[in-house]
Design an enzyme around this catalytic site. Structure first.
Site, PDB file in Angstrom:
ATOM      1  N   TYR A  80      39.154   9.499   1.436  1.00 57.13           N
ATOM      2  CA  TYR A  80      38.325  11.281   1.740  1.00 57.13           C
ATOM      3  C   TYR A  80      38.870  11.154   4.305  1.00 57.13           C
ATOM      4  CZ  TYR A  80      37.113  12.991  -2.085  1.00 57.13           C
ATOM      5  OH  TYR A  80      36.723  13.777  -3.279  1.00 57.13           O
ATOM      6  N   ASP A  94      33.637  -6.400 -27.292  1.00 58.12           N
ATOM      7  CA  ASP A  94      34.431  -6.162 -28.807  1.00 58.12           C
ATOM      8  C   ASP A  94      35.129  -6.449 -29.827  1.00 58.12           C
ATOM      9  OD1 ASP A  94      32.304  -4.252 -28.990  1.00 58.12           O
ATOM     10  OD2 ASP A  94      33.280  -2.936 -27.943  1.00 58.12           O
ATOM     11  N   GLU A 117      29.826  -7.603 -22.754  1.00 67.62           N
ATOM     12  CA  GLU A 117      30.191  -5.923 -22.163  1.00 67.62           C
ATOM     13  C   GLU A 117      29.900  -5.243 -22.081  1.00 67.62           C
ATOM     14  OE1 GLU A 117      34.569  -3.588 -23.986  1.00 67.62           O
ATOM     15  OE2 GLU A 117      34.049  -5.070 -25.710  1.00 67.62           O
TER      16      GLU A 117
END
Length: 361
Positions: A96, A246, A194
């Site tokens: 920005y 996972d 995780e």
């Protein structure tokens, strides 16, 4: 540790190199390694994946290339001034902020463009963006465990025990973990997790206290600060590191980024990667053995698994066997599917057994 002065000098030297090329009547250019999977090589000495010899050039001999070097020059000036003023900014703010630059051609069209340029400057100068005082957006990653440390803050140094002095959320990892000094610890190993839900389960069940574990929340794909602190735990405290994720191809890549580094940040693998880290996540064989609740593999999962069979980070007998088994059974499971056997199963049975097999417990 790179000082602010060193970081600024590297930036100014790069800008001076552009000037010297101009003065010598040459078209300015900047050469960088090609950031693709085909240009990743295994470094036998460090045990991580780094860029190979293939390079690409940012040259002012085209309008597009000239714009890139112009934006680099404006960014160098901004970062040098930031270091002079002992200020910091986020990657988002840089994007920005460029809208206020006096040359429209120097302004970024997207944040991906400004992010990539900061990475280019890291590669060319050999200085990390953290040393440029560039901060990522908040990652939220935290540590819970028997570790006492001293961290630098805007209000002076403070000492923190990552169990006794924090709430259930744990100690929040700062943007630049090299500012942390380790004072004392009773940890036996590091367990990188995780998901936030599983981290909370381990803490609620007292896993960190019972097994003297440093539980590090990865928060999905781990931020650089998280990977850097994990590497410091291994290198400086000599702690074994295991990664609990996972059971799907995207989570295997999370492990890969911790252990071997990622394509995007291969120039920092020696700084961020922990090649000794071992995988303790949900394995395809666990899905079968424990009859875990699962979901069918989507086409994108299958494509990702097949890609991992060719990925240099997964070229071991273990990974080939597990990935081929997963393709065969056509299933994936989450960490929290272990709750189908009770809320204490993961801390009382699954992790102790896996860690015992690895010789960690």
């Amino acid at each position: 540790m790179t000082t602010e002065s060193d970081a600024r000098d590297e930036l100014i030297d790069l800008a001076a190199d552009f000037y010297d090329q101009f003065a010598a009547g040459k078209i300015p250019e900047m050469t960088l390694p090609t950031r693709t999977k085909s240009n990743i090589e295994y470094d036998e000495e460090s045990g991580v994946w780094t860029y190979g010899d293939r390079t690409s050039t940012r040259s002012a001999n085209s309008v597009r290339g000239a714009r890139k070097l112009l934006k680099a020059a404006y960014t160098i000036e901004f970062l040098a001034d930031q270091l002079d003023d002992d200020r910091s900014s986020t990657l988002r703010e840089l994007y920005y902020l460029s809208e206020s630059w006096d040359n429209d051609e120097a302004q970024f069209k997207s944040q991906d463009e400004s992010n990539d340029l900061v990475e280019d400057l890291e590669i060319v100068t050999g200085v990390t963006r953290e040393d440029f005082h560039m901060r990522p957006e908040e990652s939220g990653a935290k540590v819970m465990g028997p570790l006492e440390l001293r961290e630098q803050t805007n209000r002076g140094d403070r000492e923190i025990h990552c169990q006794l002095d924090v709430g259930q959320g744990g100690y929040q990892i700062p943007n630049n973990p090299d500012t942390i000094e380790f004072l004392d610890n009773d940890a036996e190993f590091v367990l990188c997790v995780e998901t936030g839900g599983m981290r909370d389960r381990l803490v609620e069940n007292g896993f960190d206290e019972e097994h003297d574990a440093l539980v590090v929340h990865l928060g999905g794909q781990p931020a650089r600060a998280t990977r850097r602190l994990t590497k410091r735990f291994r290198d400086e405290l000599d702690l074994p590191v295991v990664v609990f994720t996972d059971g799907d191809p995207w989570s295997y890549r999370i492990y890969g980024s911790v252990a071997y580094g990622s394509i995007k940040s291969a120039h920092l693998s020696k700084y961020l990667a922990t090649p000794e880290a071992r995988f303790i996540g949900i394995q395809p064989e666990d899905i079968v053995e424990y009859d875990l609740p699962s979901d069918p593999l989507a086409d994108s999962d299958i494509n990702a698994l097949e890609s991992e069979l060719e990925d240099p980070r997964f070229q071991t007998d273990y990974w080939k066997e597990q990935i081929e088994l997963q393709l065969d059974i056509g299933k994936k499971s989450e960490q929290q599917s272990l709750a189908s056997r009770g809320l204490d199963f993961v801390t009382d049975t699954y992790l102790p057994e896996r860690l015992g097999e690895m010789g960690v417990l």
